[in-house]
Structure formats: structure tokens, C-alpha cells
Enzyme design. Structure first.
Site, PDB file in Angstrom:
ATOM      1  N   ASP A  23     -65.398  55.373  29.607  1.00 21.74           N
ATOM      2  CA  ASP A  23     -66.836  55.116  29.573  1.00 21.74           C
ATOM      3  C   ASP A  23     -67.538  56.120  28.667  1.00 21.74           C
ATOM      4  OD1 ASP A  23     -69.398  53.926  30.708  1.00 21.74           O
ATOM      5  OD2 ASP A  23     -69.607  56.014  31.344  1.00 21.74           O
ATOM      6  N   GLU A  95     -62.612  49.857  30.126  1.00 17.88           N
ATOM      7  CA  GLU A  95     -62.973  51.261  29.922  1.00 17.88           C
ATOM      8  C   GLU A  95     -61.772  52.168  30.178  1.00 17.88           C
ATOM      9  OE1 GLU A  95     -67.767  51.329  30.894  1.00 17.88           O
ATOM     10  OE2 GLU A  95     -66.347  51.816  32.481  1.00 17.88           O
TER      11      GLU A  95
END
Length: 208
Positions: A23, A95
């Protein structure tokens, strides 16, 4: 890579830490690219554009395009409830995959992958209205002129299941030629085609 595809419902050692790392990398790479692409954009505009790029819906669409759900390791409860199709789980796994690529191959490789995956999305971005996507802007433009709505058609799909490219044509009555777009999903390809139509109409210039 196995760990990146392991959901917390499957095992205690799962992809949550990789998701955290991925992320951060995703936000940095997207922010850096937007900074370079839109030199006149204000901070708020850049933030809104980045939010569009990295939102769960966008990541889930990419993950579905790679058929990532087929490779997820899920607990029995998540399997029964269709967790491999759930937007949040797919987005988190993508992610985590970015985090794993960074650890295995370094920042340059991770950056290259992220930019390649988001290439279609970048082509749809404009500062004209950072709250509406190209399909919405094109539809509203045509409606304001009492024109028929655009028609989108998938004309080709290339590549392996995990790395497909969709080719779409967009037909509108105000243009003699169809606009074209391509992307890792039908939705992204349609957005690119809509953005191309807006440029062809002279409504937008593509790079503000």
C-alpha cells in the site's frame, strides 16, 4: 509470492504485513507519477487523482483481470462465502503482491509493475473534473447536446488469462471515426476509449 496470496482466514502467517508495505509503495509510485504528469496540478487535485488510482475498486478490477482470486489461499469460511470474488480481499492481495515484488526484486521492478498495471487508468485522468471518470464526462457531454449515448464494443482480447489486454471501440454520433482504448480490463479499456473521444471532440486536451 505464496505468502502474498495467503489471507488471514487461512493461516496465522498471512499477507497483511505485505499488504501494508505494498500500500505504501503503491501510494508513493502513483503520487510520484502524478507529480510528473501534471506539473500544474494543485495538491488537492493530485490527492484526488491518486485516490482514484489506488482505490479498492480499481485494484479489484486489476486483480480480477489477472484472475488473482483463483490463486488466493482462503479459509473454509471465506471460500464458502465467495471471498475470492470480494473486492476488499482482491484489492488487499494485489497490494500484498506489490510488497512481495518489492522485497524479491527491488523498488525499480515494483515501480515498473505498478506503472504498467495502472497505465490504462493514467490515460483516463484529467484535471477537468477529478471527481468524474471519462465515461461519465462523455455521457454528460452528449446528453447536454441531446445526442445518443456512446456505444462500446470489445473488438479483441489478447494475452494469457493472468495478463490480458482488452481492446475496445467507442462509437458516438458526433465523430466520424470510432475512438479506441485498451487496458487490463474491459472497464479500463472503455474509460480509455471515452477519454480519447473527449480529446477528439476537443472537449479535453488530455494533459492539463
Amino acid at each position: 509470492m505464496v505468502l502474498a496470496l495467503t489471507h488471514r482466514s487461512f493461516a496465522g502467517r498471512n499477507n497483511e504485513r505485505l499488504e501494508f508495505l505494498g500500500d505504501a509503495i503503491l501510494n508513493f509510485v502513483a503520487g510520484e507519477a502524478l507529480f510528473d504528469r501534471f506539473p500544474l496540478a494543485r495538491e488537492g487535485q493530485l490527492s484526488r487523482l491518486r485516490a482514484r488510482l489506488v482505490k479498492g475498486e480499481t485494484l479489484a478490477v486489476l486483480a480480477r483481470g489477472f484472475e488473482l482470486g483463483e490463486y488466493l489461499r482462503l479459509g473454509s469460511g471465506e471460500l464458502k462465502s465467495g471471498g475470492f470474488r470480494r473486492e476488499s480481499i482482491l484489492a488487499d492481495a494485489l497490494e500484498a503482491l506489490i510488497g512481495a515484488i518489492y522485497l524479491d526484486a527491488g523498488m525499480e521492478t515494483a515501480r515498473d509493475r505498478v506503472l504498467a498495471w495502472l497505465a490504462g487508468e493514467f490515460e483516463t485522468l484529467t484535471l477537468v473534473d477529478t471527481n468524474k471518470d471519462p465515461k461519465t464526462r462523455l455521457q454528460e457531454y452528449l446528453q447536454s447536446r441531446a445526442c445518443e449515448l456512446p456505444r462500446y464494443e470489445v473488438v479483441d482480447i489478447q494475452g494469457e488469462p493472468h495478463c490480458r489486454t482488452f481492446f475496445v471501440e467507442c462509437e458516438i454520433v458526433l465523430l466520424n471515426e470510432k475512438s479506441r482504448g485498451q487496458g487490463v480490463s474491459r472497464r479500463i479499456a472503455e474509460q480509455v476509449a471515452a477519454a480519447a473521444a473527449l480529446i477528439a471532440l476537443g472537449v479535453e486536451n488530455g494533459h492539463d
